[in-house]
Scaffold this motif. Sequence first.
Motif, PDB file in Angstrom:
ATOM      1  N   GLY A 214       9.377  -6.114  -0.381  1.00  0.00           N
ATOM      2  CA  GLY A 214       8.204  -6.737  -0.956  1.00  0.00           C
ATOM      3  C   GLY A 214       7.105  -5.693  -1.021  1.00  0.00           C
ATOM      4  N   PHE A 215       5.982  -6.052  -1.604  1.00  0.00           N
ATOM      5  CA  PHE A 215       4.870  -5.121  -1.718  1.00  0.00           C
ATOM      6  C   PHE A 215       3.570  -5.779  -1.302  1.00  0.00           C
ATOM      7  CE2 PHE A 215       7.908  -3.363  -4.706  1.00  0.00           C
ATOM      8  CZ  PHE A 215       7.823  -2.009  -4.446  1.00  0.00           C
ATOM      9  N   THR A 216       2.684  -4.974  -0.771  1.00  0.00           N
ATOM     10  CA  THR A 216       1.286  -5.367  -0.625  1.00  0.00           C
ATOM     11  C   THR A 216       0.490  -4.326  -1.391  1.00  0.00           C
ATOM     12  OG1 THR A 216       0.965  -4.116   1.433  1.00  0.00           O
ATOM     13  CG2 THR A 216       1.618  -6.445   1.648  1.00  0.00           C
ATOM     14  N   TRP A 217      -0.655  -4.726  -1.928  1.00  0.00           N
ATOM     15  CA  TRP A 217      -1.499  -3.813  -2.686  1.00  0.00           C
ATOM     16  C   TRP A 217      -2.897  -4.391  -2.790  1.00  0.00           C
ATOM     17  CZ3 TRP A 217       2.068  -7.022  -4.945  1.00  0.00           C
ATOM     18  CH2 TRP A 217       1.623  -7.900  -5.914  1.00  0.00           C
ATOM     19  N   THR A 218      -3.799  -3.606  -3.343  1.00  0.00           N
ATOM     20  CA  THR A 218      -5.168  -4.042  -3.574  1.00  0.00           C
ATOM     21  C   THR A 218      -5.444  -3.941  -5.065  1.00  0.00           C
ATOM     22  OG1 THR A 218      -5.823  -3.205  -1.410  1.00  0.00           O
ATOM     23  CG2 THR A 218      -7.591  -3.651  -2.983  1.00  0.00           C
ATOM     24  N   ASP A 219      -5.868  -5.068  -5.664  1.00  0.00           N
ATOM     25  CA  ASP A 219      -6.225  -5.090  -7.081  1.00  0.00           C
ATOM     26  C   ASP A 219      -7.447  -4.206  -7.329  1.00  0.00           C
ATOM     27  OD1 ASP A 219      -4.219  -6.777  -7.960  1.00  0.00           O
ATOM     28  OD2 ASP A 219      -5.472  -8.574  -7.980  1.00  0.00           O
ATOM     29  N   PRO A 220      -7.646  -3.783  -8.575  1.00  0.00           N
ATOM     30  CA  PRO A 220      -8.818  -2.960  -8.891  1.00  0.00           C
ATOM     31  C   PRO A 220     -10.152  -3.610  -8.494  1.00  0.00           C
ATOM     32  CG  PRO A 220      -7.264  -2.842 -10.698  1.00  0.00           C
ATOM     33  CD  PRO A 220      -6.753  -3.894  -9.731  1.00  0.00           C
ATOM     34  N   ASP A 221     -10.194  -4.945  -8.442  1.00  0.00           N
ATOM     35  CA  ASP A 221     -11.435  -5.628  -8.045  1.00  0.00           C
ATOM     36  C   ASP A 221     -11.581  -5.755  -6.532  1.00  0.00           C
ATOM     37  OD1 ASP A 221      -9.692  -7.670  -7.306  1.00  0.00           O
ATOM     38  OD2 ASP A 221     -10.529  -9.151  -8.679  1.00  0.00           O
ATOM     39  N   GLY A 222     -10.610  -5.195  -5.766  1.00  0.00           N
ATOM     40  CA  GLY A 222     -10.683  -5.213  -4.306  1.00  0.00           C
ATOM     41  C   GLY A 222      -9.947  -6.356  -3.637  1.00  0.00           C
TER      42      GLY A 222
END
Length: 60
Positions: A8-16
């Motif tokens: 799976g993945f975790t990430w941060t969108d460009p808006d934070g």
Amino acid sequence: MTTMQHYGFTWTDPDGTPRASAVAYDRISADHRRRELETAGVTDIEEVPVGPGELPAPKA
């Protein structure tokens, strides 16, 4: 007996906004998904090995 590993993945969108995968991916699909995330401009992408029925939680 062969056990298939899923990711799976975790990430941060460009808006934070922190996000996490809603599905688990096999190796080939995980590589494809990582490229999609990178193209979308998200940051802090982390690949997380998951077991059957598990999904990663978004970072707090």
